[in-house]
Write an enzyme that holds these catalytic residues in place. Sequence first.
Site, PDB file in Angstrom:
ATOM      1  N   GLY A  76      38.892  -2.294 -14.266  1.00 54.32           N
ATOM      2  CA  GLY A  76      38.621  -1.765 -15.610  1.00 54.32           C
ATOM      3  C   GLY A  76      37.846  -1.202 -15.691  1.00 54.32           C
ATOM      4  O   GLY A  76      37.622  -0.051 -14.809  1.00 54.32           O
ATOM      5  N   GLY A 102      29.628  -4.410 -12.027  1.00 51.07           N
ATOM      6  CA  GLY A 102      29.240  -4.296 -13.290  1.00 51.07           C
ATOM      7  C   GLY A 102      30.565  -3.677 -13.742  1.00 51.07           C
ATOM      8  O   GLY A 102      30.048  -2.192 -14.790  1.00 51.07           O
ATOM      9  N   LEU A 103      31.107  -3.840 -13.621  1.00 47.58           N
ATOM     10  CA  LEU A 103      32.259  -2.516 -13.811  1.00 47.58           C
ATOM     11  C   LEU A 103      32.463  -1.079 -13.574  1.00 47.58           C
ATOM     12  O   LEU A 103      32.794  -0.150 -14.208  1.00 47.58           O
ATOM     13  CB  LEU A 103      32.765  -2.645 -15.312  1.00 47.58           C
ATOM     14  CG  LEU A 103      33.687  -4.284 -16.088  1.00 47.58           C
ATOM     15  CD1 LEU A 103      32.977  -4.828 -17.377  1.00 47.58           C
ATOM     16  CD2 LEU A 103      34.430  -4.537 -15.126  1.00 47.58           C
ATOM     17  N   ASN A 157      39.018  -7.260 -21.810  1.00 43.55           N
ATOM     18  CA  ASN A 157      38.238  -7.423 -20.337  1.00 43.55           C
ATOM     19  C   ASN A 157      37.030  -7.742 -21.995  1.00 43.55           C
ATOM     20  O   ASN A 157      36.395  -7.240 -22.172  1.00 43.55           O
ATOM     21  CB  ASN A 157      37.987  -6.625 -19.558  1.00 43.55           C
ATOM     22  CG  ASN A 157      37.220  -7.673 -18.490  1.00 43.55           C
ATOM     23  OD1 ASN A 157      36.752  -8.522 -19.302  1.00 43.55           O
ATOM     24  ND2 ASN A 157      35.931  -7.054 -17.467  1.00 43.55           N
ATOM     25  N   CYS A 160      33.830 -10.150 -18.729  1.00 40.69           N
ATOM     26  CA  CYS A 160      33.230 -10.357 -17.494  1.00 40.69           C
ATOM     27  C   CYS A 160      31.518 -10.482 -17.886  1.00 40.69           C
ATOM     28  O   CYS A 160      31.133  -9.661 -18.338  1.00 40.69           O
ATOM     29  CB  CYS A 160      32.885  -8.357 -17.477  1.00 40.69           C
ATOM     30  SG  CYS A 160      32.229  -8.259 -16.172  1.00 40.69           S
ATOM     31  N   ILE A 221      41.878 -17.579 -15.943  1.00 43.30           N
ATOM     32  CA  ILE A 221      39.839 -17.011 -16.222  1.00 43.30           C
ATOM     33  C   ILE A 221      39.414 -16.180 -16.219  1.00 43.30           C
ATOM     34  O   ILE A 221      39.885 -15.812 -14.335  1.00 43.30           O
ATOM     35  CB  ILE A 221      39.118 -18.452 -16.258  1.00 43.30           C
ATOM     36  CG1 ILE A 221      39.209 -19.125 -14.677  1.00 43.30           C
ATOM     37  CG2 ILE A 221      39.846 -19.395 -16.902  1.00 43.30           C
ATOM     38  CD1 ILE A 221      37.427 -19.841 -14.642  1.00 43.30           C
ATOM     39  N   ASN A 222      38.179 -15.522 -15.883  1.00 42.71           N
ATOM     40  CA  ASN A 222      37.657 -14.158 -15.743  1.00 42.71           C
ATOM     41  C   ASN A 222      36.602 -15.648 -15.078  1.00 42.71           C
ATOM     42  O   ASN A 222      36.816 -16.738 -14.580  1.00 42.71           O
ATOM     43  CB  ASN A 222      36.907 -13.394 -16.440  1.00 42.71           C
ATOM     44  CG  ASN A 222      36.600 -12.177 -16.044  1.00 42.71           C
ATOM     45  OD1 ASN A 222      35.632 -12.150 -14.970  1.00 42.71           O
ATOM     46  ND2 ASN A 222      36.735 -10.878 -16.907  1.00 42.71           N
ATOM     47  N   THR A 223      35.981 -14.523 -14.395  1.00 47.98           N
ATOM     48  CA  THR A 223      35.150 -15.936 -13.337  1.00 47.98           C
ATOM     49  C   THR A 223      33.815 -16.537 -14.147  1.00 47.98           C
ATOM     50  O   THR A 223      33.466 -16.456 -15.183  1.00 47.98           O
ATOM     51  CB  THR A 223      33.621 -14.229 -12.628  1.00 47.98           C
ATOM     52  OG1 THR A 223      32.771 -13.613 -13.342  1.00 47.98           O
ATOM     53  CG2 THR A 223      34.425 -13.656 -11.503  1.00 47.98           C
ATOM     54  N   GLY A 274      41.334 -18.494  -8.004  1.00 48.58           N
ATOM     55  CA  GLY A 274      41.406 -19.276  -7.177  1.00 48.58           C
ATOM     56  C   GLY A 274      42.915 -19.185  -6.113  1.00 48.58           C
ATOM     57  O   GLY A 274      42.717 -19.870  -5.385  1.00 48.58           O
TER      58      GLY A 274
END
Lengths: 332, 355
Positions: A76, A102-103, A157, A160, A221-223, A274
Amino acid sequence: MTNLTVNLGGMKMKNPITVASGTFGSGADFAALWEQTRAQGQTQPQAQMTSPSREALTNPRHEKPLSILGAVTTKGVSLEPWAGNPGTRIAETASGMLNSIGLQNPGVEAFCTHDLACLTTADVPVIVNVSGHTKDEYLRVIDRLEREPAVGAYEINISCPNVDSGGMAFGTDPAAAAAVTAACRTATKRPLIVKLSPNVTDITEIARAAEAAGADALSLINTVAGMAIDLQARKAVFARTVGGLSGPAIKPIALYAVQRVYQATRLPLLGMGGIASVEDALEFLIAGATAVAVGTANFTDPLTAIRLVEGLEQWCTDNGIQDINELIGALS
Amino acid sequence: MGFLMSEVPLQGAHPSAPSLGGGVQGVSGQSDFRESSSVQATAALEPCIILSSTSRGAGIWHLVLEAPHCAKSLRPGQFIHLRLTGDSMHLLRRPLSVCAVDVSAGHIELLIQVKGEGTRLLVAARPGQVLDAIGPLGRGWQPPEGVRRALLVGGGIGCAPLAPLSRQLAVQGVEQHFIMGARDAALMDALGVLTLGKHQSIAPHPVMASHPVIAGLTRNLVLESAGGLRVKPAMTEEIGTSLGVDASGVATGSSLLHLVTDDGSVGRKGFTTDIARELLATGGFDYLATCGPEPMQRILADLAYAAGTPCEVSLERRMACGIGACLSCVVDTTEGKKRACVNGPVFDAREVLWS
């Protein structure tokens, strides 16, 4: 010969495999490792060359290592440099990992000078992941990147979990998601991929909002938001308490999200969560993903993405699939 | 692994610490530590066959791996990133220091301290099994050009990455004092393989050869090695009492090994920092290298700064990719966040902002 070419919202990919933002830097580190591994493979006895991924790497048609991929997705990038989060940044979990990076990034200007410069000659489409604290910041990052011919698409994004303002705040509210998407849309004609968070009650609601606001594709998906505790200290492992869970632990969550969003919108999807094997990738395609991204598996085996490209082709040949697009959304 | 928490002012980094003084051959005007140059370019994936895996007690295991690429390209202080085998629950590799290298045989040696599930899996792997390594990785030790008198300070398992540095300095004829700190005699004994080395019969450790007691021990060890490379605790104690307490070697200028334990069960009772302070007070050290618990390293960095001695520290961080991409392992420095995997693990102590 199977056709592996897919079209992700206007961006043509020679195969459906890319990498998940943040797990691959801007590609240079992995490219160097791949090159060196290939060089070792050529000089070492064949007994050392055991895994299929090593065979893939020595395939002479992959002269430039990153060009094996359908696309590279970058870490990012924000308008100004971000320092990222203090303290411990990762924790291993059962079949997964949490991160709270934290990007951290050097800002869009340095990104263009250093990171993009390397990718220009890599012979691979580039998806730049864009982050911001405000709508205006997203817009200005894209404005700057519009001057760079190496950029193939933007991944916005809004999901996050590891930053205080912006990030997931935009991705958990349909109106905010639509507003950011619409703003970015005004700044570019390039493919706009909006990255969705699983940390919502109904992911299809956000997906439809992004679609209506002009997104060309969605990535998901994001986390998944989670935490870890240091038992001795009785403190959260991460300074911000929350971290983002990734890896095989979240694959069923991601697969279900892809299937639901595929039903709910007309947009092409970039599926992730995953993915570590050819079978994982195929399941995402069948659930409705046009392309898939390898994330955490890059850490376990840095040759995973290459292995998937080769394995996907082999599987299609073995199963009489002429065109990989036949599989997309083929869930019966 | 002895250290005191705050016996010296903890002012963090030392951006204005003195650089290597004049008078050392041909380095005037140069910075203390050479910049690492394209270290990563040598890193490759390499399947490594486990040749031996031996418990040394106190939770320490000694692994010998066949890894020709790593063996020939690794420099002291660099690490390898090992993938775990045995289950699919653990996704992350483990960064591990290399404590010895045999280039001609293509072997590398690791000392592993079992700390959790991951290291337990690593030591459970048996000879003949293949481990997947990425390496060599990171910035290793970069002693100043022309170094003549070095102080190496290892706390517990932190002795491991210092062992190849010690050998390198010995080959270069650098006088050195190696302080080994451990919790107790059992751990010191387990770590013994570091300095004594598996390949003593091939190349005796010059540090030890320079001291009669150690040299004698080395001969004993060679005899022992046929039977399994075990150092008898009594021998370890012998080193401790003859060297750890006796500081006479300092005056004679010979290279010495100093043992110190928290409980005094071998060597001197106390902390590595106690001995380091005494040695630094004798003057003349132009390099200090340390690895071990971070509070210990911080104290040593401060002592070195006060003594005007260039100092390098080796820092441990949780790592994911190991190659510079994921930004998991960052260290706060005077130049912002740096990555332990590529900018470290060895850092110039002056640039580290201790947490």
